[in-house]
Design an enzyme around this catalytic site. Structure first.
Site, mmCIF file in Angstrom:
data_model
loop_
_atom_site.group_PDB
_atom_site.id
_atom_site.type_symbol
_atom_site.label_atom_id
_atom_site.label_comp_id
_atom_site.label_asym_id
_atom_site.label_seq_id
_atom_site.Cartn_x
_atom_site.Cartn_y
_atom_site.Cartn_z
ATOM 1 N N SER A 164 0.833 -1.212 0.000
ATOM 2 C CA SER A 164 0.000 0.000 0.000
ATOM 3 C C SER A 164 0.865 1.259 0.000
ATOM 4 O O SER A 164 0.348 2.369 0.026
ATOM 5 C CB SER A 164 -0.929 0.000 1.215
ATOM 6 O OG SER A 164 -0.192 -0.182 2.409
ATOM 7 N N ASN A 175 -2.395 -2.642 13.143
ATOM 8 C CA ASN A 175 -3.845 -2.452 13.078
ATOM 9 C C ASN A 175 -4.305 -1.179 13.804
ATOM 10 O O ASN A 175 -5.123 -0.417 13.287
ATOM 11 C CB ASN A 175 -4.574 -3.671 13.649
ATOM 12 C CG ASN A 175 -4.306 -4.916 12.833
ATOM 13 O OD1 ASN A 175 -3.727 -4.823 11.745
ATOM 14 N ND2 ASN A 175 -4.716 -6.073 13.329
ATOM 15 N N THR A 222 -39.880 26.774 -10.104
ATOM 16 C CA THR A 222 -40.167 25.402 -9.674
ATOM 17 C C THR A 222 -40.349 24.638 -10.982
ATOM 18 O O THR A 222 -40.857 25.206 -11.966
ATOM 19 C CB THR A 222 -41.449 25.291 -8.811
ATOM 20 O OG1 THR A 222 -42.546 25.759 -9.595
ATOM 21 C CG2 THR A 222 -41.350 26.122 -7.536
ATOM 22 N N SER A 276 -13.624 27.959 -27.149
ATOM 23 C CA SER A 276 -13.715 26.792 -28.013
ATOM 24 C C SER A 276 -12.642 26.930 -29.085
ATOM 25 O O SER A 276 -12.353 28.033 -29.554
ATOM 26 C CB SER A 276 -15.102 26.752 -28.657
ATOM 27 O OG SER A 276 -15.051 26.018 -29.860
ATOM 28 N N LYS A 319 -17.631 31.331 -28.394
ATOM 29 C CA LYS A 319 -18.010 30.578 -27.194
ATOM 30 C C LYS A 319 -17.177 30.881 -25.968
ATOM 31 O O LYS A 319 -15.990 31.136 -26.037
ATOM 32 C CB LYS A 319 -17.946 29.074 -27.487
ATOM 33 C CG LYS A 319 -19.050 28.653 -28.426
ATOM 34 C CD LYS A 319 -19.284 27.179 -28.366
ATOM 35 C CE LYS A 319 -20.002 26.790 -27.100
ATOM 36 N NZ LYS A 319 -20.209 25.341 -27.063
ATOM 37 N N ASN A 328 -17.042 28.774 -22.447
ATOM 38 C CA ASN A 328 -17.617 27.577 -21.831
ATOM 39 C C ASN A 328 -17.398 27.522 -20.319
ATOM 40 O O ASN A 328 -16.312 27.856 -19.853
ATOM 41 C CB ASN A 328 -17.006 26.322 -22.463
ATOM 42 C CG ASN A 328 -17.358 26.209 -23.940
ATOM 43 O OD1 ASN A 328 -18.444 26.624 -24.353
ATOM 44 N ND2 ASN A 328 -16.441 25.683 -24.727
HETATM 45 N N1 ARG Z 1 -1.181 -1.353 5.228
HETATM 46 C C1 ARG Z 1 -2.151 -1.859 6.138
HETATM 47 C C2 ARG Z 1 -3.482 -1.126 5.932
HETATM 48 O O1 ARG Z 1 -3.501 -0.140 5.323
HETATM 49 C C3 ARG Z 1 -1.693 -1.685 7.551
HETATM 50 C C4 ARG Z 1 -2.283 -2.641 8.515
HETATM 51 C C5 ARG Z 1 -1.771 -3.994 8.267
HETATM 52 N N2 ARG Z 1 -2.200 -4.894 9.264
HETATM 53 C C6 ARG Z 1 -2.085 -6.233 9.094
HETATM 54 N N3 ARG Z 1 -2.513 -6.962 10.068
HETATM 55 N N4 ARG Z 1 -1.600 -6.736 8.005
HETATM 56 O O2 ARG Z 1 -4.510 -1.557 6.356
#
Ligand code: ARG
Length: 467
Positions: free
Chosen positions: A33, A120, A165, A287, A293, A295
């Site tokens: 991520s 977490n 309306t 345009s 025009k 826009n």
């Molecule tokens: N990159 C993870 C997320 O955005 C972080 C948490 C990951 N936790 C895990 N138990 N793999 O949720």
């Protein structure tokens, strides 16, 4: 199995203890991520500093280790801010990128930072902090948009325009009154933002993986250090909750819908057929083929951004709806939706604030349109009730006949002769002409919240005191 394959990739240095080999390339790609959660670096580092400080205060780690950790984290912060940080996809996410760098910088003490926490609660914290800041920014931007409308409303408290309306001319209103309708809408959006800030103002850190921790941590201390009102109460809920993100998206979707309605009105008003407003060059485009025009592209794009924001809301609701408690990796997909919606919302509010401030209002066109389409027919009916004592339903019928007559003559109600009007109802006197003008119509609607200039000015004063 790992024993009978020759694996050249090493397992993840953060959680790879029980893994003999590293992930497949596709696994790494779907799992990582860092591409988007690097946006959370400042929140991640702030959270870690507060956590380490609390750990030392509680005697869980030494002050010496804490000092090294805090110093290292501050170094990482400036490395990232100055673009001198190399993010690694193998390290998955922002949390592990920062922690791995910390290990390089300060050695074994880095390994103590993750005591009594999990990614977490860490991600729940980082994301909450980010959303809170975004909500605060949104609140300020909405205040700016409301201020722009208040200025235009004040300037045009007396400028008449047709009220619609079904997009059919209904009754004359003032442009100031119409502007104040948007002030009400964006004022509600802003109060939703304020409520959302209150809802999310609880600190998740210390919930750990889901069950809390055996270390003697002080969650009130970290909550306070991070500017939260208090810690969250249930550790399972804490790591599985994304309501704060969904609330942000819901608010963004409602505000986006308001912005889109405004955008649509601006598109209509700026057509040559309406000609109610002229957009500044700064908020329109030409345009490439039709030189005449101008826009309203910015308004059109605001209208379209609403679609993206709605998409993000539906995406996150759908991501969350089937998840058993507590954390599941699905939740990693929350961030891009919120980041994208936040960017769209910010742009849309900024563009609208600029357009509202800059557009030229053609009061003559508005006034001419306000008088057409028999917009004062209700005033005639009301006059018949008030002055001739007719029940409203009868007055409505008589007025309908007057409108039909004017239509057949191709003239306005005020252009019908007194004898024409008296032929329809004998009790009509020449005093009726006093209510058939748009100015008289507008000035008469002094009911609370109505369109009379005096009432619009009262509405403006109410909002000025609150903005
Ligand atoms: N990159 C993870 C997320 O955005 C972080 C948490 C990951 N936790 C895990 N138990 N793999 O949720």
């Amino acid at each position: 199995m790992a024993d009978d394959t020759t694996d050249t990739k090493s397992s993840n240095q953060m959680w790879g203890g029980r893994f003999a080999s590293g992930p497949d390339a596709i696994m790494e790609e779907i799992n990582a991520s860092i591409g988007f959660d690097k946006k959370l670096f400042a929140q991640d580092i702030r959270g870690s500093i507060a956590h380490a400080t609390m750990l030392a205060h509680q005697g869980i780690i030494s002050t010496d280790d804490k000092d090294k950790i805090v110093h290292g984290l501050n170094t990482i912060l400036s490395e990232i801010e100055s673009g001198n940080f190399e993010f690694s996809r193998q390290l998955e996410d922002i949390h592990m990128n920062v922690e791995a760098r910390l290990a390089t910088l300060i050695g074994p003490a880095a390994g103590r930072l993750h005591t009594a926490r999990s990614r977490n609660d860490q991600v729940a914290l980082d994301f909450r902090l980010w959303v809170k800041e975004e909500l605060q920014k949104t609140e300020q931007m909405l205040t700016g948009l409301i201020a722009a409308f208040l200025d235009r409303a004040e300037e045009h408290a007396e400028s008449v325009m047709p009220g619609f309306t079904h997009l059919q001319t209904a009754q004359p209103v003032t442009f100031g009154h119409h502007c104040m309708a948007y002030v009400e809408m964006f004022g509600r959006d802003r109060s939703r933002v304020r409520h959302a800030i209150e809802h999310l103002d609880e600190s998740p850190i210390g919930a750990a993986a889901l069950a809390g921790t055996g270390y003697p941590i002080d969650r009130h201390m970290t909550a306070k250090a991070l500017g939260f009102r208090e810690p969250t109460r249930n550790s399972i809920d804490t790591v599985s909750d994304r309501d704060f993100a969904i609330e942000f998206l819901s608010i963004a979707a409602i505000a986006g819908m308001h912005l889109s309605r405004l955008a649509e009105e601006i598109v209509i008003w700026s057509t040559p057929q309406f000609g109610f407003v002229r957009l500044s060059d700064a908020f329109s485009t030409g345009s490439s083929i039709m030189p005449q025009k101008k826009n309203p592209d910015a308004a059109e794009l605001v209208r379209a951004k609403t679609g993206r924001i709605n998409g993000s809301l539906v995406a996150l609701l759908t991501i969350m709806k089937g998840l058993p408690l507590a954390y599941s990796k699905d939740m990693q997909e929350d961030k891009e939706q919120v980041f994208d919606a936040a960017e769209s919302l910010e742009l849309a509010i900024a563009a609208m604030t600029g357009m509202v401030r800059d557009m030229t209002v053609n009061t003559a066109r508005m006034k001419a349109a306000a008088g057409s389409g028999y917009s004062t027919a209700t005033d005639l009916a009301d006059w018949l009730v008030r002055e001739a004592g007719l029940p409203f339903r009868d007055a409505h019928h008589v007025t309908g006949r007057a409108v039909a007559l004017a239509e057949s003559k191709g003239c306005d109600l005020a252009e019908l002769s007194l004898s024409d009007l008296q032929a329809i109802h004998p009790d009509i006197t020449d005093k009726v002409y006093g209510v058939l003008t748009v100015e008289a119509s507008v000035a008469s609607r002094k009911s609370f919240g109505g369109t009379a200039p005096s009432e619009v000015r009262r509405q403006i004063a109410f909002w000025r005191a609150r903005n």
